[in-house]
Design a protein around this motif. Structure first.
Motif, PDB file in Angstrom:
ATOM      1  N   SER A   1       0.840  -1.197   0.000  1.00 40.94           N
ATOM      2  CA  SER A   1       0.000   0.000   0.000  1.00 40.94           C
ATOM      3  C   SER A   1       0.877   1.249   0.000  1.00 40.94           C
ATOM      4  CB  SER A   1      -0.930   0.001   1.219  1.00 40.94           C
ATOM      5  OG  SER A   1      -0.172   0.043   2.411  1.00 40.94           O
ATOM      6  N   PRO A   2       0.378   2.379  -0.530  1.00 38.20           N
ATOM      7  CA  PRO A   2       1.177   3.607  -0.595  1.00 38.20           C
ATOM      8  C   PRO A   2       1.428   4.204   0.785  1.00 38.20           C
ATOM      9  CG  PRO A   2      -1.070   4.037  -1.309  1.00 38.20           C
ATOM     10  CD  PRO A   2      -0.948   2.552  -1.151  1.00 38.20           C
ATOM     11  N   LEU A   3       2.446   5.021   0.861  1.00 39.61           N
ATOM     12  CA  LEU A   3       2.802   5.700   2.100  1.00 39.61           C
ATOM     13  C   LEU A   3       1.671   6.630   2.533  1.00 39.61           C
ATOM     14  CD1 LEU A   3       5.359   5.962   3.957  1.00 39.61           C
ATOM     15  CD2 LEU A   3       5.950   8.000   2.620  1.00 39.61           C
ATOM     16  N   THR A   4       1.351   6.633   3.821  1.00 39.52           N
ATOM     17  CA  THR A   4       0.278   7.487   4.335  1.00 39.52           C
ATOM     18  C   THR A   4       0.852   8.667   5.120  1.00 39.52           C
ATOM     19  OG1 THR A   4       0.053   6.325   6.457  1.00 39.52           O
ATOM     20  CG2 THR A   4      -1.169   5.439   4.560  1.00 39.52           C
ATOM     21  N   TRP A   5      -0.012   9.646   5.372  1.00 42.43           N
ATOM     22  CA  TRP A   5       0.410  10.817   6.138  1.00 42.43           C
ATOM     23  C   TRP A   5       0.782  10.431   7.565  1.00 42.43           C
ATOM     24  CZ3 TRP A   5       2.192  15.409   5.190  1.00 42.43           C
ATOM     25  CH2 TRP A   5       2.212  16.382   6.200  1.00 42.43           C
ATOM     26  N   ASP A   6       0.023   9.511   8.170  1.00 39.74           N
ATOM     27  CA  ASP A   6       0.341   9.062   9.528  1.00 39.74           C
ATOM     28  C   ASP A   6       1.700   8.373   9.579  1.00 39.74           C
ATOM     29  OD1 ASP A   6      -1.982  10.061  10.619  1.00 39.74           O
ATOM     30  OD2 ASP A   6      -3.093   8.176  10.426  1.00 39.74           O
ATOM     31  N   GLU A   7       2.029   7.610   8.531  1.00 46.30           N
ATOM     32  CA  GLU A   7       3.340   6.954   8.480  1.00 46.30           C
ATOM     33  C   GLU A   7       4.447   7.992   8.368  1.00 46.30           C
ATOM     34  OE1 GLU A   7       2.141   2.662   6.440  1.00 46.30           O
ATOM     35  OE2 GLU A   7       2.736   4.361   5.171  1.00 46.30           O
ATOM     36  N   TYR A   8       4.201   9.002   7.555  1.00 46.54           N
ATOM     37  CA  TYR A   8       5.200  10.080   7.443  1.00 46.54           C
ATOM     38  C   TYR A   8       5.427  10.756   8.793  1.00 46.54           C
ATOM     39  CZ  TYR A   8       6.810  14.876   6.780  1.00 46.54           C
ATOM     40  OH  TYR A   8       7.479  16.065   6.922  1.00 46.54           O
TER      41      TYR A   8
ATOM     42  N   LEU B   1      11.637  14.625   0.767  1.00 47.60           N
ATOM     43  CA  LEU B   1      12.879  13.972   1.191  1.00 47.60           C
ATOM     44  C   LEU B   1      12.590  12.694   1.970  1.00 47.60           C
ATOM     45  CD1 LEU B   1      14.832  17.180   2.290  1.00 47.60           C
ATOM     46  CD2 LEU B   1      15.413  15.716   0.346  1.00 47.60           C
ATOM     47  N   ALA B   2      11.607  12.751   2.870  1.00 47.06           N
ATOM     48  CA  ALA B   2      11.264  11.572   3.674  1.00 47.06           C
ATOM     49  C   ALA B   2      10.719  10.452   2.789  1.00 47.06           C
ATOM     50  CB  ALA B   2      10.242  11.948   4.745  1.00 47.06           C
ATOM     51  N   THR B   3       9.896  10.794   1.809  1.00 48.50           N
ATOM     52  CA  THR B   3       9.338   9.791   0.901  1.00 48.50           C
ATOM     53  C   THR B   3      10.433   9.160   0.057  1.00 48.50           C
ATOM     54  OG1 THR B   3       7.241  11.011   0.790  1.00 48.50           O
ATOM     55  CG2 THR B   3       7.655   9.395  -0.934  1.00 48.50           C
ATOM     56  N   PHE B   4      11.347   9.998  -0.439  1.00 47.93           N
ATOM     57  CA  PHE B   4      12.460   9.481  -1.236  1.00 47.93           C
ATOM     58  C   PHE B   4      13.304   8.515  -0.407  1.00 47.93           C
ATOM     59  CE2 PHE B   4      16.585   9.265  -3.128  1.00 47.93           C
ATOM     60  CZ  PHE B   4      16.383   9.421  -4.491  1.00 47.93           C
ATOM     61  N   LEU B   5      13.627   8.894   0.820  1.00 49.38           N
ATOM     62  CA  LEU B   5      14.440   8.028   1.680  1.00 49.38           C
ATOM     63  C   LEU B   5      13.701   6.733   2.000  1.00 49.38           C
ATOM     64  CD1 LEU B   5      15.974  10.686   4.109  1.00 49.38           C
ATOM     65  CD2 LEU B   5      17.180   9.400   2.322  1.00 49.38           C
ATOM     66  N   HIS B   6      12.380   6.824   2.172  1.00 46.47           N
ATOM     67  CA  HIS B   6      11.582   5.623   2.444  1.00 46.47           C
ATOM     68  C   HIS B   6      11.707   4.621   1.291  1.00 46.47           C
ATOM     69  CE1 HIS B   6       8.217   3.085   3.683  1.00 46.47           C
ATOM     70  NE2 HIS B   6       7.724   3.219   2.454  1.00 46.47           N
TER      71      HIS B   6
ATOM     72  N   GLU C   1       7.340  22.382   4.252  1.00 46.93           N
ATOM     73  CA  GLU C   1       6.784  21.072   4.597  1.00 46.93           C
ATOM     74  C   GLU C   1       6.819  20.130   3.398  1.00 46.93           C
ATOM     75  OE1 GLU C   1       5.835  18.302   7.127  1.00 46.93           O
ATOM     76  OE2 GLU C   1       6.074  20.393   7.750  1.00 46.93           O
ATOM     77  N   TYR C   2       6.581  20.688   2.205  1.00 49.22           N
ATOM     78  CA  TYR C   2       6.667  19.866   0.991  1.00 49.22           C
ATOM     79  C   TYR C   2       8.059  19.253   0.860  1.00 49.22           C
ATOM     80  CZ  TYR C   2       7.677  18.899  -3.911  1.00 49.22           C
ATOM     81  OH  TYR C   2       8.112  18.318  -5.076  1.00 49.22           O
ATOM     82  N   SER C   3       9.098  20.056   1.119  1.00 48.87           N
ATOM     83  CA  SER C   3      10.465  19.566   0.981  1.00 48.87           C
ATOM     84  C   SER C   3      10.748  18.433   1.954  1.00 48.87           C
ATOM     85  CB  SER C   3      11.458  20.713   1.229  1.00 48.87           C
ATOM     86  OG  SER C   3      11.278  21.745   0.283  1.00 48.87           O
TER      87      SER C   3
END
Length: 254
Positions: A113-120, A212-217, A206-208
Motif C-alpha cells: 500500500s502507498p505511504l500514508t500521512w500518519d506513516e510520514y 525527502l522523507a518519501t524518497f528516503l523511504h 513542509e513539501y520539501s
C-alpha cells in the motif's frame, strides 16, 4: 549571525540573477508567441493564464519559473546528494534509518500500500536525519532582507536601506551552538530555521520535508547502494559537488 552588505555586493548578486531571468524571459516569450501546440506543461498553462489573470504579468511569470526551478530541483537534488554522502560515511545512521522504514512496512496490513500521512508523521529518526543534513549543508547561503530604518544590534548599527544577509550556517556550524558542529549526528536535534522564518518562511518547507522523507523511504526499503566515487562538497555560494557523486543502485531482493 547578521551582516550588513553594501550595495556593490548586492549588485553582483542581482547581476547573476538577471542573466538567468533574461534567458527565462526569452523562453517564455517564444513559447507564448508560438502558434504551435506544445505539451500542455507548466509553461503552456502559464501562457494561457497570463491572458486571463491581471496579476500574472510577464515579470511575475519569469520569477515564478525561476523560483520553481530552484525550489523543486536545485535545492532538493543538492540535499539528497549530501544525504547520500553522509549516509555512506555513517553506516550506523543508515542502519537505524532502514530499521525505522522496515518497521513501517511490517506494521501495514498490505505491505504494497502507498505511504500514508500518519506513516510520514511517525518518521522521527528520518526527520532528524533530514534536519541534520540541512544543518550541515543548508542549500541557501543566506537570507536577504533590507533595513527599513536604522537597526542597532549588540552595539552595531545597520543603516537604513542597507541589505541584511542572515547567515544561518554561522550559527549551525558554531561550537557554541552544537558540540562537534562538523560531525553528522542525527541523534541530536535543536530548533533551527533552514527554510527561513516569520511571514516569509519558504512556502515549500513542509513539501520539501515530505519529499525527502518519501524518497528516503523508497530508497532504504527497495534499494541498496554502493558509492563508486565520493562527493567533493563545496560552496560557491550554492552547495555544489564538483563533478558529482557516483553511486551504483541495486534493487533489494526479498
Amino acid at each position: 549571525m547578521i551582516f550588513g552588505l553594501k550595495t556593490n555586493i548586492m549588485y553582483l548578486f542581482i547581476q547573476g540573477q538577471k542573466k538567468v531571468t533574461t534567458m527565462l524571459r526569452d523562453m517564455l516569450k517564444e513559447r507564448c508567441n508560438s502558434p504551435e501546440t506544445h505539451r500542455g506543461d507548466f509553461i503552456d498553462q502559464l501562457c494561457n493564464d497570463m491572458g486571463k489573470e491581471k496579476f500574472l504579468t510577464e515579470d511575475f511569470g519569469v520569477l515564478l519559473i525561476f523560483g520553481g526551478l530552484f525550489a523543486t530541483f536545485e535545492s532538493i537534488s543538492a540535499v539528497l546528494t549530501l544525504a547520500f554522502s553522509l549516509l555512506e560515511q555513517h553506516p550506523s545512521v543508515l542502519q537505524e534509518l532502514t530499521a525505522e522504514h522496515d518497521a513501517i512496512l511490517k506494521n501495514r496490513e498490505n505491505p504494497n500500500s502507498p505511504l500514508t500521512w500518519d506513516e510520514y508523521k511517525s518518521m522521527t529518526f528520518t526527520l532528524q536525519v533530514i534536519n541534520e543534513t540541512l544543518r550541515l549543508g543548508n542549500v541557501a547561503p543566506g537570507l536577504l532582507r533590507r533595513a527599513l530604518k536604522d537597526v542597532t544590534i549588540k552595539g552595531y548599527t545597520i543603516p537604513e536601506d542597507w541589505a541584511i544577509m542572515v547567515v544561518p550556517s554561522a550559527l549551525y556550524l558554531s561550537p557554541k551552538s552544537f558540540k562537534d558542529p562538523l560531525e553528522f549526528n542525527p541523534w541530536r536535534w535543536k530548533i533551527f530555521m533552514p527554510f527561513g522564518g516569520g511571514l516569509r518562511q519558504c512556502a515549500g518547507a513542509e513539501y520539501s520535508r515530505v519529499f525527502l522523507a518519501t524518497f528516503l523511504h523508497v530508497f532504504v526499503t527497495k534499494f541498496s547502494s554502493t558509492t563508486i566515487k565520493g562527493a567533493r562538497v563545496a560552496r560557491n555560494p550554492i552547495l555544489a559537488f564538483g563533478d558529482g557523486m557516483h553511486i551504483k543502485f541495486s534493487e533489494k531482493t526479498t
